[in-house]
Design a protein around this motif. Sequence first.
Motif, PDB file in Angstrom:
ATOM      1  N   GLU A  74     -12.954-115.510  13.283  1.00 29.29           N
ATOM      2  CA  GLU A  74     -11.645-116.140  13.071  1.00 29.29           C
ATOM      3  C   GLU A  74     -11.599-117.449  13.839  1.00 29.29           C
ATOM      4  O   GLU A  74     -11.872-117.470  15.035  1.00 29.29           O
ATOM      5  N   SER A  75     -11.246-118.530  13.157  1.00 27.47           N
ATOM      6  CA  SER A  75     -11.112-119.814  13.849  1.00 27.47           C
ATOM      7  C   SER A  75      -9.846-119.807  14.678  1.00 27.47           C
ATOM      8  O   SER A  75      -8.808-119.305  14.263  1.00 27.47           O
ATOM      9  N   ARG A  76      -9.934-120.351  15.872  1.00 29.68           N
ATOM     10  CA  ARG A  76      -8.805-120.441  16.793  1.00 29.68           C
ATOM     11  C   ARG A  76      -8.659-121.888  17.237  1.00 29.68           C
ATOM     12  O   ARG A  76      -9.569-122.691  17.084  1.00 29.68           O
ATOM     13  N   ASP A  77      -7.509-122.223  17.840  1.00 33.64           N
ATOM     14  CA  ASP A  77      -7.295-123.581  18.350  1.00 33.64           C
ATOM     15  C   ASP A  77      -8.283-123.926  19.450  1.00 33.64           C
ATOM     16  O   ASP A  77      -8.748-125.047  19.563  1.00 33.64           O
ATOM     17  N   SER A  78      -8.608-122.962  20.297  1.00 33.04           N
ATOM     18  CA  SER A  78      -9.462-123.234  21.454  1.00 33.04           C
ATOM     19  C   SER A  78     -10.856-122.651  21.294  1.00 33.04           C
ATOM     20  O   SER A  78     -11.520-122.357  22.277  1.00 33.04           O
ATOM     21  N   GLY A  79     -11.315-122.443  20.081  1.00 34.54           N
ATOM     22  CA  GLY A  79     -12.654-121.897  19.890  1.00 34.54           C
ATOM     23  C   GLY A  79     -12.726-120.972  18.702  1.00 34.54           C
ATOM     24  O   GLY A  79     -12.146-121.223  17.647  1.00 34.54           O
ATOM     25  N   LEU A  80     -13.400-119.872  18.903  1.00 36.45           N
ATOM     26  CA  LEU A  80     -13.663-118.926  17.833  1.00 36.45           C
ATOM     27  C   LEU A  80     -13.377-117.522  18.333  1.00 36.45           C
ATOM     28  O   LEU A  80     -13.740-117.169  19.452  1.00 36.45           O
ATOM     29  N   GLY A  81     -12.715-116.729  17.529  1.00 33.91           N
ATOM     30  CA  GLY A  81     -12.499-115.320  17.845  1.00 33.91           C
ATOM     31  C   GLY A  81     -13.432-114.501  16.971  1.00 33.91           C
ATOM     32  O   GLY A  81     -13.464-114.693  15.759  1.00 33.91           O
ATOM     33  N   ILE A  82     -14.212-113.627  17.583  1.00 32.63           N
ATOM     34  CA  ILE A  82     -15.134-112.819  16.797  1.00 32.63           C
ATOM     35  C   ILE A  82     -14.968-111.350  17.147  1.00 32.63           C
ATOM     36  O   ILE A  82     -14.601-110.994  18.256  1.00 32.63           O
ATOM     37  N   SER A  83     -15.238-110.533  16.167  1.00 29.64           N
ATOM     38  CA  SER A  83     -15.243-109.096  16.361  1.00 29.64           C
ATOM     39  C   SER A  83     -16.683-108.639  16.184  1.00 29.64           C
ATOM     40  O   SER A  83     -17.315-108.944  15.175  1.00 29.64           O
ATOM     41  N   ILE A  84     -17.216-107.941  17.199  1.00 33.18           N
ATOM     42  CA  ILE A  84     -18.581-107.432  17.105  1.00 33.18           C
ATOM     43  C   ILE A  84     -18.557-105.913  17.115  1.00 33.18           C
ATOM     44  O   ILE A  84     -17.607-105.300  17.593  1.00 33.18           O
ATOM     45  N   VAL A  85     -19.604-105.320  16.576  1.00 32.60           N
ATOM     46  CA  VAL A  85     -19.774-103.873  16.589  1.00 32.60           C
ATOM     47  C   VAL A  85     -20.861-103.566  17.616  1.00 32.60           C
ATOM     48  O   VAL A  85     -21.994-104.026  17.503  1.00 32.60           O
ATOM     49  N   VAL A  86     -20.483-102.797  18.647  1.00 31.83           N
ATOM     50  CA  VAL A  86     -21.376-102.468  19.751  1.00 31.83           C
ATOM     51  C   VAL A  86     -21.807-101.017  19.618  1.00 31.83           C
ATOM     52  O   VAL A  86     -20.975-100.132  19.387  1.00 31.83           O
ATOM     53  N   ASP A  87     -23.107-100.769  19.758  1.00 34.62           N
ATOM     54  CA  ASP A  87     -23.627 -99.405  19.730  1.00 34.62           C
ATOM     55  C   ASP A  87     -23.587 -98.854  21.148  1.00 34.62           C
ATOM     56  O   ASP A  87     -24.347 -99.273  22.017  1.00 34.62           O
ATOM     57  N   SER A  88     -22.655 -97.930  21.415  1.00 36.28           N
ATOM     58  CA  SER A  88     -22.476 -97.367  22.745  1.00 36.28           C
ATOM     59  C   SER A  88     -22.651 -95.858  22.682  1.00 36.28           C
ATOM     60  O   SER A  88     -21.812 -95.151  22.131  1.00 36.28           O
ATOM     61  N   GLU A  89     -23.762 -95.404  23.247  1.00 32.48           N
ATOM     62  CA  GLU A  89     -24.072 -93.970  23.293  1.00 32.48           C
ATOM     63  C   GLU A  89     -24.037 -93.343  21.905  1.00 32.48           C
ATOM     64  O   GLU A  89     -23.446 -92.287  21.692  1.00 32.48           O
ATOM     65  N   GLY A  90     -24.652 -94.004  20.932  1.00 33.02           N
ATOM     66  CA  GLY A  90     -24.731 -93.499  19.569  1.00 33.02           C
ATOM     67  C   GLY A  90     -23.468 -93.706  18.752  1.00 33.02           C
ATOM     68  O   GLY A  90     -23.423 -93.332  17.592  1.00 33.02           O
ATOM     69  N   GLU A  91     -22.461 -94.287  19.345  1.00 33.75           N
ATOM     70  CA  GLU A  91     -21.186 -94.513  18.670  1.00 33.75           C
ATOM     71  C   GLU A  91     -21.015 -96.012  18.451  1.00 33.75           C
ATOM     72  O   GLU A  91     -21.289 -96.814  19.328  1.00 33.75           O
ATOM     73  N   LYS A  92     -20.564 -96.416  17.277  1.00 26.05           N
ATOM     74  CA  LYS A  92     -20.344 -97.829  16.971  1.00 26.05           C
ATOM     75  C   LYS A  92     -18.884 -98.169  17.252  1.00 26.05           C
ATOM     76  O   LYS A  92     -17.991 -97.640  16.615  1.00 26.05           O
ATOM     77  N   LEU A  93     -18.677 -99.069  18.248  1.00 24.02           N
ATOM     78  CA  LEU A  93     -17.337 -99.431  18.683  1.00 24.02           C
ATOM     79  C   LEU A  93     -17.090-100.921  18.489  1.00 24.02           C
ATOM     80  O   LEU A  93     -17.961-101.737  18.772  1.00 24.02           O
ATOM     81  N   PRO A  94     -15.893-101.303  18.012  1.00 23.74           N
ATOM     82  CA  PRO A  94     -15.586-102.725  17.848  1.00 23.74           C
ATOM     83  C   PRO A  94     -15.136-103.351  19.173  1.00 23.74           C
ATOM     84  O   PRO A  94     -14.551-102.685  20.027  1.00 23.74           O
ATOM     85  N   LEU A  95     -15.428-104.648  19.327  1.00 25.85           N
ATOM     86  CA  LEU A  95     -15.007-105.401  20.508  1.00 25.85           C
ATOM     87  C   LEU A  95     -14.668-106.811  20.061  1.00 25.85           C
ATOM     88  O   LEU A  95     -15.459-107.462  19.392  1.00 25.85           O
ATOM     89  N   PHE A  96     -13.477-107.289  20.423  1.00 20.94           N
ATOM     90  CA  PHE A  96     -13.049-108.647  20.094  1.00 20.94           C
ATOM     91  C   PHE A  96     -13.349-109.558  21.276  1.00 20.94           C
ATOM     92  O   PHE A  96     -13.024-109.236  22.417  1.00 20.94           O
ATOM     93  N   ILE A  97     -14.002-110.697  21.008  1.00 16.89           N
ATOM     94  CA  ILE A  97     -14.388-111.653  22.048  1.00 16.89           C
ATOM     95  C   ILE A  97     -13.904-113.041  21.638  1.00 16.89           C
ATOM     96  O   ILE A  97     -14.045-113.438  20.487  1.00 16.89           O
ATOM     97  N   ILE A  98     -13.370-113.777  22.606  1.00 11.90           N
ATOM     98  CA  ILE A  98     -13.012-115.172  22.380  1.00 11.90           C
ATOM     99  C   ILE A  98     -14.191-116.030  22.825  1.00 11.90           C
ATOM    100  O   ILE A  98     -14.674-115.894  23.951  1.00 11.90           O
ATOM    101  N   VAL A  99     -14.662-116.894  21.924  1.00 18.04           N
ATOM    102  CA  VAL A  99     -15.788-117.785  22.221  1.00 18.04           C
ATOM    103  C   VAL A  99     -15.252-119.213  22.264  1.00 18.04           C
ATOM    104  O   VAL A  99     -14.935-119.785  21.222  1.00 18.04           O
TER     105      VAL A  99
END
Length: 132
Positions: A72-97
Amino acid sequence: MGRRASSSLNTTAIVGIAVGVLFLIFAGALVLRKGRSETFDAPTLPMEEVYSNANSLRGNEYTVEGTVDRRESRDSGLGISIVVDSEGEKLPLFIIVPDDVATINIERGVTYAFMIRFGKGGVPIATGVKRL
Protein backbone atom coordinates in the motif's frame (compact mmCIF):
# COMPACT_ATOMS: atom_id res chain seq x y z
CA MET A 1 74.03 -17.89 -39.33
CA GLY A 2 72.17 -15.30 -37.24
CA ARG A 3 69.64 -15.95 -34.51
CA ARG A 4 66.00 -15.15 -35.10
CA ALA A 5 64.16 -13.05 -32.55
CA SER A 6 61.34 -14.78 -30.74
CA SER A 7 58.07 -13.00 -31.48
CA SER A 8 55.73 -15.29 -29.55
CA LEU A 9 54.63 -14.59 -25.99
CA ASN A 10 56.63 -16.10 -23.22
CA THR A 11 55.01 -19.13 -21.54
CA THR A 12 55.50 -17.53 -18.12
CA ALA A 13 53.59 -14.43 -19.23
CA ILE A 14 50.67 -16.52 -20.50
CA VAL A 15 50.46 -18.50 -17.24
CA GLY A 16 50.67 -15.26 -15.22
CA ILE A 17 47.81 -13.67 -17.17
CA ALA A 18 45.66 -16.82 -16.81
CA VAL A 19 46.24 -16.92 -13.04
CA GLY A 20 45.36 -13.21 -12.76
CA VAL A 21 42.10 -13.68 -14.68
CA LEU A 22 41.12 -16.69 -12.55
CA PHE A 23 41.88 -14.73 -9.38
CA LEU A 24 39.64 -11.85 -10.51
CA ILE A 25 36.79 -14.24 -11.34
CA PHE A 26 37.11 -15.98 -7.96
CA ALA A 27 37.25 -12.66 -6.06
CA GLY A 28 34.18 -11.36 -7.92
CA ALA A 29 32.18 -14.51 -7.16
CA LEU A 30 33.18 -14.32 -3.51
CA VAL A 31 32.05 -10.69 -3.24
CA LEU A 32 28.72 -11.44 -4.92
CA ARG A 33 28.07 -14.46 -2.70
CA LYS A 34 28.94 -12.52 0.46
CA GLY A 35 26.53 -9.71 -0.47
CA ARG A 36 23.65 -12.14 -0.83
CA SER A 37 24.23 -14.16 2.31
CA GLU A 38 24.67 -11.29 4.74
CA THR A 39 21.90 -11.05 7.27
CA PHE A 40 21.01 -8.37 9.72
CA ASP A 41 22.74 -8.34 13.08
CA ALA A 42 19.67 -8.41 15.33
CA PRO A 43 17.61 -11.06 17.13
CA THR A 44 14.73 -12.76 15.35
CA LEU A 45 11.32 -11.19 15.93
CA PRO A 46 9.28 -13.13 18.53
CA MET A 47 5.91 -13.30 16.75
CA GLU A 48 4.06 -14.40 19.90
CA GLU A 49 5.13 -11.12 21.57
CA VAL A 50 3.88 -9.12 18.57
CA TYR A 51 0.42 -10.60 18.90
CA SER A 52 0.23 -10.47 22.70
CA ASN A 53 1.72 -7.00 23.38
CA ALA A 54 3.60 -5.29 20.52
CA ASN A 55 3.87 -2.05 22.51
CA SER A 56 6.28 -3.80 24.91
CA LEU A 57 8.70 -4.22 21.97
CA ARG A 58 8.87 -0.46 21.39
CA GLY A 59 12.38 0.87 20.76
CA ASN A 60 13.90 -2.56 20.07
CA GLU A 61 15.22 -3.80 16.71
CA TYR A 62 14.54 -7.25 15.30
CA THR A 63 15.01 -9.25 12.10
CA VAL A 64 12.05 -10.84 10.37
CA GLU A 65 11.79 -12.79 7.10
CA GLY A 66 8.57 -13.09 5.17
CA THR A 67 6.85 -13.11 1.81
CA VAL A 68 5.15 -9.89 0.72
CA ASP A 69 1.40 -10.38 0.55
CA ARG A 70 0.15 -6.83 0.01
CA ARG A 71 1.58 -3.36 -0.74
CA GLU A 72 0.00 0.00 0.00
CA SER A 73 1.41 3.39 -0.95
CA ARG A 74 1.58 5.85 1.93
CA ASP A 75 2.50 9.54 2.20
CA SER A 76 5.71 8.73 4.07
CA GLY A 77 6.70 5.51 2.31
CA LEU A 78 5.19 2.13 1.73
CA GLY A 79 3.00 -0.07 3.90
CA ILE A 80 3.43 -3.78 3.32
CA SER A 81 1.88 -6.90 4.72
CA ILE A 82 4.15 -9.94 4.91
CA VAL A 83 3.42 -13.56 5.78
CA VAL A 84 5.85 -14.88 8.40
CA ASP A 85 6.37 -18.59 9.05
CA SER A 86 6.44 -18.88 12.85
CA GLU A 87 6.67 -22.36 14.35
CA GLY A 88 4.90 -23.93 11.36
CA GLU A 89 2.15 -21.32 11.44
CA LYS A 90 1.81 -18.59 8.79
CA LEU A 91 1.13 -15.24 10.47
CA PRO A 92 0.60 -11.82 8.85
CA LEU A 93 2.65 -8.77 9.90
CA PHE A 94 2.18 -5.18 8.71
CA ILE A 95 5.38 -3.12 8.34
CA ILE A 96 5.86 0.53 7.41
CA VAL A 97 8.80 0.99 5.02
CA PRO A 98 9.94 4.65 4.87
CA ASP A 99 11.04 6.11 1.52
CA ASP A 100 14.71 6.30 2.54
CA VAL A 101 14.73 2.57 3.42
CA ALA A 102 12.84 1.36 0.32
CA THR A 103 15.89 1.57 -1.96
CA ILE A 104 14.91 -1.64 -3.78
CA ASN A 105 11.68 -2.48 -5.54
CA ILE A 106 9.55 -4.51 -3.12
CA GLU A 107 7.37 -6.94 -5.07
CA ARG A 108 4.44 -9.10 -4.05
CA GLY A 109 5.12 -12.82 -3.71
CA VAL A 110 8.85 -12.33 -3.07
CA THR A 111 10.62 -13.17 0.21
CA TYR A 112 12.56 -10.40 1.98
CA ALA A 113 14.45 -9.96 5.23
CA PHE A 114 13.56 -6.83 7.19
CA MET A 115 15.35 -5.11 10.04
CA ILE A 116 12.52 -3.51 12.00
CA ARG A 117 12.27 -1.16 14.95
CA PHE A 118 9.06 -0.89 16.90
CA GLY A 119 7.79 2.67 17.07
CA LYS A 120 5.05 4.43 18.99
CA GLY A 121 2.07 2.17 19.62
CA GLY A 122 3.99 -0.99 18.73
CA VAL A 123 4.04 -0.28 14.98
CA PRO A 124 6.92 -2.05 13.15
CA ILE A 125 8.99 0.34 11.02
CA ALA A 126 11.63 -1.03 8.63
CA THR A 127 15.19 0.23 9.04
CA GLY A 128 16.64 -2.14 6.42
CA VAL A 129 15.43 -4.42 3.61
CA LYS A 130 17.18 -7.28 1.77
CA ARG A 131 15.82 -9.57 -0.90
CA LEU A 132 16.35 -13.28 -0.19
